[in-house]
Scaffold this motif. Structure first.
Motif, PDB file in Angstrom:
ATOM      1  N   LEU A 212       0.788  -1.220   0.000  1.00  0.00           N
ATOM      2  CA  LEU A 212       0.000   0.000   0.000  1.00  0.00           C
ATOM      3  C   LEU A 212       0.830   1.285   0.000  1.00  0.00           C
ATOM      4  CD1 LEU A 212      -2.806  -1.205   2.382  1.00  0.00           C
ATOM      5  CD2 LEU A 212      -2.660  -1.372  -0.096  1.00  0.00           C
ATOM      6  N   ASN A 213       2.101   1.153  -0.189  1.00  0.00           N
ATOM      7  CA  ASN A 213       2.937   2.351  -0.283  1.00  0.00           C
ATOM      8  C   ASN A 213       3.160   2.749  -1.736  1.00  0.00           C
ATOM      9  OD1 ASN A 213       4.689   0.426  -1.158  1.00  0.00           O
ATOM     10  ND2 ASN A 213       6.228   0.763   0.412  1.00  0.00           N
ATOM     11  N   LEU A 214       2.300   2.272  -2.616  1.00  0.00           N
ATOM     12  CA  LEU A 214       2.463   2.522  -4.046  1.00  0.00           C
ATOM     13  C   LEU A 214       1.924   3.876  -4.472  1.00  0.00           C
ATOM     14  CD1 LEU A 214       1.555  -1.054  -5.292  1.00  0.00           C
ATOM     15  CD2 LEU A 214       3.837  -0.050  -5.039  1.00  0.00           C
ATOM     16  N   GLU A 215       1.242   4.573  -3.573  1.00  0.00           N
ATOM     17  CA  GLU A 215       0.766   5.941  -3.794  1.00  0.00           C
ATOM     18  C   GLU A 215      -0.301   6.097  -4.868  1.00  0.00           C
ATOM     19  OE1 GLU A 215       1.445   8.462  -1.717  1.00  0.00           O
ATOM     20  OE2 GLU A 215       2.613   7.015  -0.581  1.00  0.00           O
ATOM     21  N   ASP A 216      -0.959   5.016  -5.266  1.00  0.00           N
ATOM     22  CA  ASP A 216      -2.077   5.156  -6.190  1.00  0.00           C
ATOM     23  C   ASP A 216      -3.363   5.322  -5.381  1.00  0.00           C
ATOM     24  OD1 ASP A 216      -3.580   2.205  -6.395  1.00  0.00           O
ATOM     25  OD2 ASP A 216      -1.497   2.148  -5.716  1.00  0.00           O
ATOM     26  N   ASP A 217      -4.429   5.727  -6.040  1.00  0.00           N
ATOM     27  CA  ASP A 217      -5.692   5.998  -5.338  1.00  0.00           C
ATOM     28  C   ASP A 217      -6.253   4.757  -4.648  1.00  0.00           C
ATOM     29  OD1 ASP A 217      -5.601   8.673  -6.000  1.00  0.00           O
ATOM     30  OD2 ASP A 217      -6.912   8.463  -7.746  1.00  0.00           O
ATOM     31  N   PHE A 218      -6.125   3.603  -5.279  1.00  0.00           N
ATOM     32  CA  PHE A 218      -6.649   2.371  -4.671  1.00  0.00           C
ATOM     33  C   PHE A 218      -5.875   2.022  -3.399  1.00  0.00           C
ATOM     34  CE2 PHE A 218      -8.054   0.867  -9.141  1.00  0.00           C
ATOM     35  CZ  PHE A 218      -9.245   1.563  -9.037  1.00  0.00           C
ATOM     36  N   SER A 219      -4.568   2.179  -3.446  1.00  0.00           N
ATOM     37  CA  SER A 219      -3.755   1.903  -2.258  1.00  0.00           C
ATOM     38  C   SER A 219      -4.081   2.880  -1.138  1.00  0.00           C
ATOM     39  CB  SER A 219      -2.265   1.972  -2.601  1.00  0.00           C
ATOM     40  OG  SER A 219      -1.924   0.954  -3.511  1.00  0.00           O
ATOM     41  N   LYS A 220      -4.270   4.149  -1.491  1.00  0.00           N
ATOM     42  CA  LYS A 220      -4.625   5.152  -0.481  1.00  0.00           C
ATOM     43  C   LYS A 220      -5.966   4.825   0.174  1.00  0.00           C
ATOM     44  CE  LYS A 220      -2.024   8.870  -2.631  1.00  0.00           C
ATOM     45  NZ  LYS A 220      -2.096  10.118  -3.395  1.00  0.00           N
ATOM     46  N   LYS A 221      -6.935   4.360  -0.626  1.00  0.00           N
ATOM     47  CA  LYS A 221      -8.232   3.968  -0.067  1.00  0.00           C
ATOM     48  C   LYS A 221      -8.071   2.787   0.885  1.00  0.00           C
ATOM     49  CE  LYS A 221     -12.825   2.115  -1.044  1.00  0.00           C
ATOM     50  NZ  LYS A 221     -12.917   1.675   0.320  1.00  0.00           N
ATOM     51  N   ALA A 222      -7.257   1.821   0.505  1.00  0.00           N
ATOM     52  CA  ALA A 222      -7.039   0.656   1.361  1.00  0.00           C
ATOM     53  C   ALA A 222      -6.430   1.067   2.701  1.00  0.00           C
ATOM     54  CB  ALA A 222      -6.161  -0.368   0.649  1.00  0.00           C
ATOM     55  N   VAL A 223      -5.469   1.977   2.681  1.00  0.00           N
ATOM     56  CA  VAL A 223      -4.858   2.463   3.925  1.00  0.00           C
ATOM     57  C   VAL A 223      -5.908   3.192   4.766  1.00  0.00           C
ATOM     58  CG1 VAL A 223      -3.160   4.055   4.904  1.00  0.00           C
ATOM     59  CG2 VAL A 223      -2.515   2.551   3.011  1.00  0.00           C
ATOM     60  N   ALA A 224      -6.734   4.015   4.131  1.00  0.00           N
ATOM     61  CA  ALA A 224      -7.797   4.720   4.863  1.00  0.00           C
ATOM     62  C   ALA A 224      -8.779   3.722   5.472  1.00  0.00           C
ATOM     63  CB  ALA A 224      -8.521   5.694   3.937  1.00  0.00           C
ATOM     64  N   ASP A 225      -9.104   2.663   4.735  1.00  0.00           N
ATOM     65  CA  ASP A 225      -9.969   1.599   5.270  1.00  0.00           C
ATOM     66  C   ASP A 225      -9.337   0.984   6.514  1.00  0.00           C
ATOM     67  OD1 ASP A 225     -11.709   1.952   3.118  1.00  0.00           O
ATOM     68  OD2 ASP A 225     -11.248   0.012   2.181  1.00  0.00           O
ATOM     69  N   HIS A 226      -8.051   0.685   6.427  1.00  0.00           N
ATOM     70  CA  HIS A 226      -7.348   0.098   7.573  1.00  0.00           C
ATOM     71  C   HIS A 226      -7.482   0.998   8.793  1.00  0.00           C
ATOM     72  CE1 HIS A 226      -4.322  -2.761   5.352  1.00  0.00           C
ATOM     73  NE2 HIS A 226      -5.583  -3.039   5.073  1.00  0.00           N
ATOM     74  N   GLN A 227      -7.290   2.292   8.601  1.00  0.00           N
ATOM     75  CA  GLN A 227      -7.366   3.228   9.723  1.00  0.00           C
ATOM     76  C   GLN A 227      -8.756   3.230  10.348  1.00  0.00           C
ATOM     77  OE1 GLN A 227      -4.582   4.433  10.977  1.00  0.00           O
ATOM     78  NE2 GLN A 227      -3.581   3.402   9.281  1.00  0.00           N
ATOM     79  N   LEU A 228      -9.781   3.201   9.517  1.00  0.00           N
ATOM     80  CA  LEU A 228     -11.159   3.176  10.008  1.00  0.00           C
ATOM     81  C   LEU A 228     -11.442   1.892  10.787  1.00  0.00           C
ATOM     82  CD1 LEU A 228     -13.966   4.573   9.984  1.00  0.00           C
ATOM     83  CD2 LEU A 228     -14.412   3.361   7.838  1.00  0.00           C
ATOM     84  N   ILE A 229     -11.012   0.765  10.245  1.00  0.00           N
ATOM     85  CA  ILE A 229     -11.228  -0.528  10.912  1.00  0.00           C
ATOM     86  C   ILE A 229     -10.456  -0.581  12.225  1.00  0.00           C
ATOM     87  CG2 ILE A 229     -10.817  -3.021  10.716  1.00  0.00           C
ATOM     88  CD1 ILE A 229     -11.315  -2.577   7.607  1.00  0.00           C
ATOM     89  N   LYS A 230      -9.197  -0.113  12.214  1.00  0.00           N
ATOM     90  CA  LYS A 230      -8.396  -0.088  13.449  1.00  0.00           C
ATOM     91  C   LYS A 230      -9.062   0.766  14.520  1.00  0.00           C
ATOM     92  CE  LYS A 230      -3.896  -0.489  11.189  1.00  0.00           C
ATOM     93  NZ  LYS A 230      -2.637   0.236  10.907  1.00  0.00           N
ATOM     94  N   ALA A 231      -9.590   1.911  14.128  1.00  0.00           N
ATOM     95  CA  ALA A 231     -10.252   2.798  15.098  1.00  0.00           C
ATOM     96  C   ALA A 231     -11.464   2.104  15.710  1.00  0.00           C
ATOM     97  CB  ALA A 231     -10.656   4.107  14.429  1.00  0.00           C
ATOM     98  N   GLU A 232     -12.248   1.431  14.896  1.00  0.00           N
ATOM     99  CA  GLU A 232     -13.423   0.719  15.407  1.00  0.00           C
ATOM    100  C   GLU A 232     -13.001  -0.435  16.311  1.00  0.00           C
ATOM    101  OE1 GLU A 232     -17.387   0.296  16.150  1.00  0.00           O
ATOM    102  OE2 GLU A 232     -16.406   1.931  15.079  1.00  0.00           O
ATOM    103  N   LEU A 233     -11.967  -1.158  15.917  1.00  0.00           N
ATOM    104  CA  LEU A 233     -11.443  -2.250  16.747  1.00  0.00           C
ATOM    105  C   LEU A 233     -10.978  -1.734  18.106  1.00  0.00           C
ATOM    106  CD1 LEU A 233      -9.443  -4.288  14.143  1.00  0.00           C
ATOM    107  CD2 LEU A 233     -10.846  -5.319  15.911  1.00  0.00           C
TER     108      LEU A 233
END
Length: 157
Positions: free
Chosen positions: A63-84
């Motif tokens: 996810l360090n590839l800096e494309d829009d899909f990778s950025k969305k995946a990182v944002a998803d991770h952050q949201l899931i981590k916060a909920e966890l």
């Protein structure tokens, strides 16, 4: 799950199968009216034993590839981590929080399998994919087995 020629992405897809089972276990626990503390303990176990490392690996390697899909995946991770974190800490311990966590994770996995991984396979050369695999030095293939002793998601006979 994605049927890719890249063995590393195949392994990440295998991890996703475990994570989809995790979502089903949470959902079954909610449907069976299992105590939320028991489900929360399982969520904590799964996060500590598997999901945290899976997220970290994806973020470091793919996810360090800096494309829009990778950025969305990182944002998803952050949201899931916060909920966890809210669930594990006891700040969110209601049925809808558990269901929301399962839904967020399921949607994220579907995004990675249907959008992110295919875009990586199609958008990167074999050499680039091999470089991604080489970059994961220090990461061993997942050999996680969900052997949580409290199988609350299995209805009593």
């Amino acid at each position: 799950m994605l049927n890719s020629e890249n063995s590393y992405i195949k392994r990440l897809s295998e991890d996703h199968r475990l994570e989809m089972a995790f979502c089903r276990h949470i959902e079954e626990g909610v449907l069976l009216n299992i105590s939320l503390e028991r489900i929360r303990d399982y969520i904590r176990y799964f996060w500590d034993a598997h999901l945290k490392d899976h997220f970290d690996e994806e973020e470091m390697v793919l996810l360090n590839l800096e494309d829009d899909f990778s950025k969305k995946a990182v944002a998803d991770h952050q949201l899931i981590k916060a909920e966890l974190e809210k669930i594990v800490s006891g700040k969110h311990i209601a049925l809808h929080h558990f269901s929301e966590l399962a839904l967020l994770l399921r949607q994220h996995i579907n995004f990675e399998e249907r959008v992110l991984f295919p875009s990586l396979v199609l958008g990167l050369s074999t050499a680039q994919l091999d470089a991604i695999v080489s970059a994961k030095q220090g990461h061993t293939p997942s050999n996680f087995v969900d052997n949580y002793p409290d199988k609350f998601w299995i209805p009593a006979l």
